[in-house]
Every structure is written in structure tokens, then in C-alpha cells.
Design a protein around this motif. Structure first.
Motif, PDB file in Angstrom:
ATOM      1  N   THR A   2       0.815  -1.220   0.000  1.00  0.00           N
ATOM      2  CA  THR A   2       0.000   0.000   0.000  1.00  0.00           C
ATOM      3  C   THR A   2       0.845   1.266   0.000  1.00  0.00           C
ATOM      4  O   THR A   2       0.403   2.305  -0.486  1.00  0.00           O
ATOM      5  CB  THR A   2      -0.915   0.016   1.232  1.00  0.00           C
ATOM      6  N   TYR A   3       2.058   1.177   0.540  1.00  0.00           N
ATOM      7  CA  TYR A   3       2.911   2.364   0.598  1.00  0.00           C
ATOM      8  C   TYR A   3       3.261   2.874  -0.799  1.00  0.00           C
ATOM      9  O   TYR A   3       3.528   4.070  -0.978  1.00  0.00           O
ATOM     10  CB  TYR A   3       4.197   2.055   1.364  1.00  0.00           C
ATOM     11  N   GLY A 125      21.360  12.002   6.794  1.00  0.00           N
ATOM     12  CA  GLY A 125      20.325  11.739   5.816  1.00  0.00           C
ATOM     13  C   GLY A 125      18.918  11.770   6.366  1.00  0.00           C
ATOM     14  O   GLY A 125      18.011  12.237   5.703  1.00  0.00           O
ATOM     15  N   SER A 126      18.720  11.259   7.582  1.00  0.00           N
ATOM     16  CA  SER A 126      17.418  11.219   8.226  1.00  0.00           C
ATOM     17  C   SER A 126      16.378  10.669   7.257  1.00  0.00           C
ATOM     18  O   SER A 126      16.574   9.652   6.626  1.00  0.00           O
ATOM     19  CB  SER A 126      17.042  12.617   8.728  1.00  0.00           C
ATOM     20  N   MET A 127      15.237  11.335   7.138  1.00  0.00           N
ATOM     21  CA  MET A 127      14.181  10.881   6.219  1.00  0.00           C
ATOM     22  C   MET A 127      13.994  11.884   5.084  1.00  0.00           C
ATOM     23  O   MET A 127      12.935  11.943   4.463  1.00  0.00           O
ATOM     24  CB  MET A 127      12.862  10.703   6.985  1.00  0.00           C
ATOM     25  N   SER A 128      15.034  12.700   4.795  1.00  0.00           N
ATOM     26  CA  SER A 128      14.886  13.781   3.818  1.00  0.00           C
ATOM     27  C   SER A 128      14.573  13.272   2.423  1.00  0.00           C
ATOM     28  O   SER A 128      13.967  13.986   1.618  1.00  0.00           O
ATOM     29  CB  SER A 128      16.164  14.624   3.777  1.00  0.00           C
ATOM     30  N   ILE A 129      14.973  12.038   2.104  1.00  0.00           N
ATOM     31  CA  ILE A 129      14.692  11.523   0.765  1.00  0.00           C
ATOM     32  C   ILE A 129      13.197  11.315   0.552  1.00  0.00           C
ATOM     33  O   ILE A 129      12.718  11.241  -0.569  1.00  0.00           O
ATOM     34  CB  ILE A 129      15.464  10.202   0.524  1.00  0.00           C
ATOM     35  N   ILE A 241      12.703  -0.977   4.560  1.00  0.00           N
ATOM     36  CA  ILE A 241      12.757  -1.217   6.013  1.00  0.00           C
ATOM     37  C   ILE A 241      12.592   0.089   6.779  1.00  0.00           C
ATOM     38  O   ILE A 241      11.876   0.158   7.785  1.00  0.00           O
ATOM     39  CB  ILE A 241      14.073  -1.913   6.398  1.00  0.00           C
ATOM     40  N   SER A 242      13.256   1.144   6.298  1.00  0.00           N
ATOM     41  CA  SER A 242      13.168   2.435   6.993  1.00  0.00           C
ATOM     42  C   SER A 242      11.750   2.999   6.954  1.00  0.00           C
ATOM     43  O   SER A 242      11.288   3.616   7.909  1.00  0.00           O
ATOM     44  CB  SER A 242      14.153   3.433   6.375  1.00  0.00           C
ATOM     45  N   ILE A 243      11.054   2.770   5.841  1.00  0.00           N
ATOM     46  CA  ILE A 243       9.670   3.242   5.724  1.00  0.00           C
ATOM     47  C   ILE A 243       8.750   2.458   6.659  1.00  0.00           C
ATOM     48  O   ILE A 243       7.908   3.021   7.363  1.00  0.00           O
ATOM     49  CB  ILE A 243       9.180   3.133   4.270  1.00  0.00           C
TER      50      ILE A 243
END
Length: 276
Positions: A2-3, A125-129, A241-243
Motif C-alpha cells: 500500500t505504501y 540523511g534522516s528521512m529527507s529523501i 525497512i526504513s519506511i
């Protein structure tokens, strides 16, 4: 999944795959030329340039970051036989100097109330992408395709310069020109990768896939292909995985690269036992 219905997730996956692919292609060359640490040095230069762009309130910091990083890459990768400051010392000086000046400028000219958060995002980097705009995605797509085309078109020359620069010169290859090409491409990759893993983790994106592939294969072509496949797979795994888990994107991708490296080391041990 769904993502995948969300545009920002699709943008992140596209950009992540392209950056990982570009990083792996030149990563093999950098490792073999013993310039593995240059990614770290140039990423710090890019960080310093981003700080200056922030102070100048540039709407598109790429206009400053990319040229500055390219210039430093050319200075570091140019022939250094007569240089007073050798390659490793020059990389260390530029790396530490740019990082320190960038952080100093961010503290003196604070553009937001969350300085620690801004610095952490840039470094790791964090979640900037996951917040990329369509224009940034298209820019990344165009630059990545240009890098891939250049690598494929000049593959034989890059191969020659990578393994024996003196022999390449003797056979008429313009080694200095191809070193300049490698430096320019590396600078583009570094700037692009900052959105994916941050400036402190870029070296891992460049080095780990190449080192993993070298554990299993021996020829330049096989190592390059394996490195590209591993890099793309690890980037996809890390992003997903990060998402799903909410972990930092850059660190998760690097963790996937480390896992792949350990697996390749295990495969190499099995190969040696089989041969013996």
C-alpha cells in the motif's frame, strides 16, 4: 504494498536505486585506485558548501554545492606527483576544514530554531529523501542517467586508467582527461547521495558494494556488475525497512550494505574451502 500508492515513496525508491547504481559503478574504480576515503572528504566539502548556500539564502543550493564539490574533486584526483601536499593529507585537510567551517557558519548565521536537527539531517540523511519534490527527482534522474551513460561509453578507458595509469599513457590514452572525468562524476554522485544517506555515510554507499563484490569475483567487469546489483538491492531493502520500521534511511541502507558484505565474506570462505 500500500505504501507504493504514495508519490513520495515512489520518488524515494526511484532516486535511491539510481544513486545506489551510480555510486557502485565508480566505487570499484575508487577502491582500486586507493581513493576509498575521497567520498568522505568530498561529502564534507558538500556539507560546507550547503552551509554557505544556506547563509546566502539560495533557493537552489545545488547551484553552489555541485560546482564547489567538482572543483575539490578535480584538485584531489589530479596527478599529484609534484604536489607538496599528498593525496591522503589533502583529503584529510579539506574534509576536516570544510566540516568545521560549515558547522561554524550554521551556528553564526542560524536560519532556523532547530540547528541540531538540520545538522543531523544533513550529516546522516534522516528521512529527507521522503520529502523530495518532483523537480528534485527529475534533476536526480537526469544526472544519474548522464553518469551511467558516461561510465558505459568510457568503460574501456576508465578500466585502463584504473589498473595502470602509466601504461595507459604509454598507449596514447589521455589519462589526465579521464581522471578529470572520474573526478567530475564522483562529485555529482556525492552531491546526489547526500539526500539518500547524508554526508557522513556516503563513503559506505561507495565502498561497501565494491568491497563485497571483490570478495566473490576477480575480474573488473564481474566486480562492477556484482557491485551494482548489491548496491541497488541494499538500497531498496534499506528504504523499504526504513519506511516500514521508521528508522533513519541512511543508516538502514548502510546496515543492509554491511549485512551484504558479511554474506559475501562467508561466500568467499566457502569458495576457498571448495577449491582446497
Amino acid at each position: 504494498m500500500t505504501y507504493l500508492q504514495f508519490g513520495y515513496v515512489r520518488y524515494a525508491l526511484i532516486v535511491g536505486v539510481l544513486i545506489a547504481l551510480c555510486s557502485s559503478l565508480l566505487g570499484v574504480t575508487l577502491v582500486l585506485k586507493r581513493f576509498s576515503y575521497i567520498g568522505d572528504g568530498l561529502s564534507h566539502v558538500a556539507f560546507g558548501a550547503m552551509a554557505v548556500a544556506g547563509v546566502l539564502h539560495l533557493s537552489n543550493n545545488m547551484l553552489l554545492v555541485l560546482p564547489v564539490t567538482m572543483i575539490c574533486a578535480i584538485l584531489l584526483l589530479r596527478p599529484g606527483r609534484n604536489a607538496r601536499i599528498k593525496g591522503d593529507a589533502a583529503i584529510a585537510m579539506i574534509s576536516v576544514g570544510a566540516l568545521a567551517v560549515g558547522y561554524l557558519l550554521l551556528n553564526i548565521f542560524k536560519s532556523s530554531g532547530n540547528l541540531a536537527g538540520d545538522v543531523c539531517t544533513t550529516l546522516f540523511g534522516s528521512m529527507s529523501i521522503l520529502t523530495l519534490r518532483p523537480a528534485e527527482v527529475w534533476l536526480c534522474f537526469g544526472l544519474s542517467i548522464a553518469v551511467i551513460i558516461l561510465f558505459l561509453f568510457f568503460y574501456n578507458r576508465i578500466f585502463a586508467v584504473t589498473f595502470d595509469e602509466d601504461f595507459a599513457r604509454a598507449t596514447g590514452t589521455k589519462a589526465d582527461a579521464y581522471n578529470l572525468l572520474i573526478a567530475t562524476v564522483i562529485a555529482v554522485i556525492i552531491v546526489l547521495a547526500m539526500n539518500l544517506v547524508g554526508s557522513l555515510l556516503i563513503s559506505a554507499l561507495i565502498i561497501f558494494p565494491a568491497m563485497s563484490a571483490m570478495r566473490v569475483f576477480k575480474s573488473f567487469r564481474s566486480v562492477t556488475v556484482c557491485s551494482a546489483v548489491l548496491s541497488v538491492c541494499c538500497a531498496l531493502a534499506g528504504l523499504l525497512i526504513s519506511i516500514l520500521a521508521g528508522t533513519p534511511t541512511g543508516s538502514t541502507i548502510v546496515a543492509a550494505d554491511i549485512a551484504a558484505f558479511l554474506v559475501c565474506c562467508g561466500i568467499a570462505k566457502l569458495q576457498r574451502r571448495t577449491v582446497s
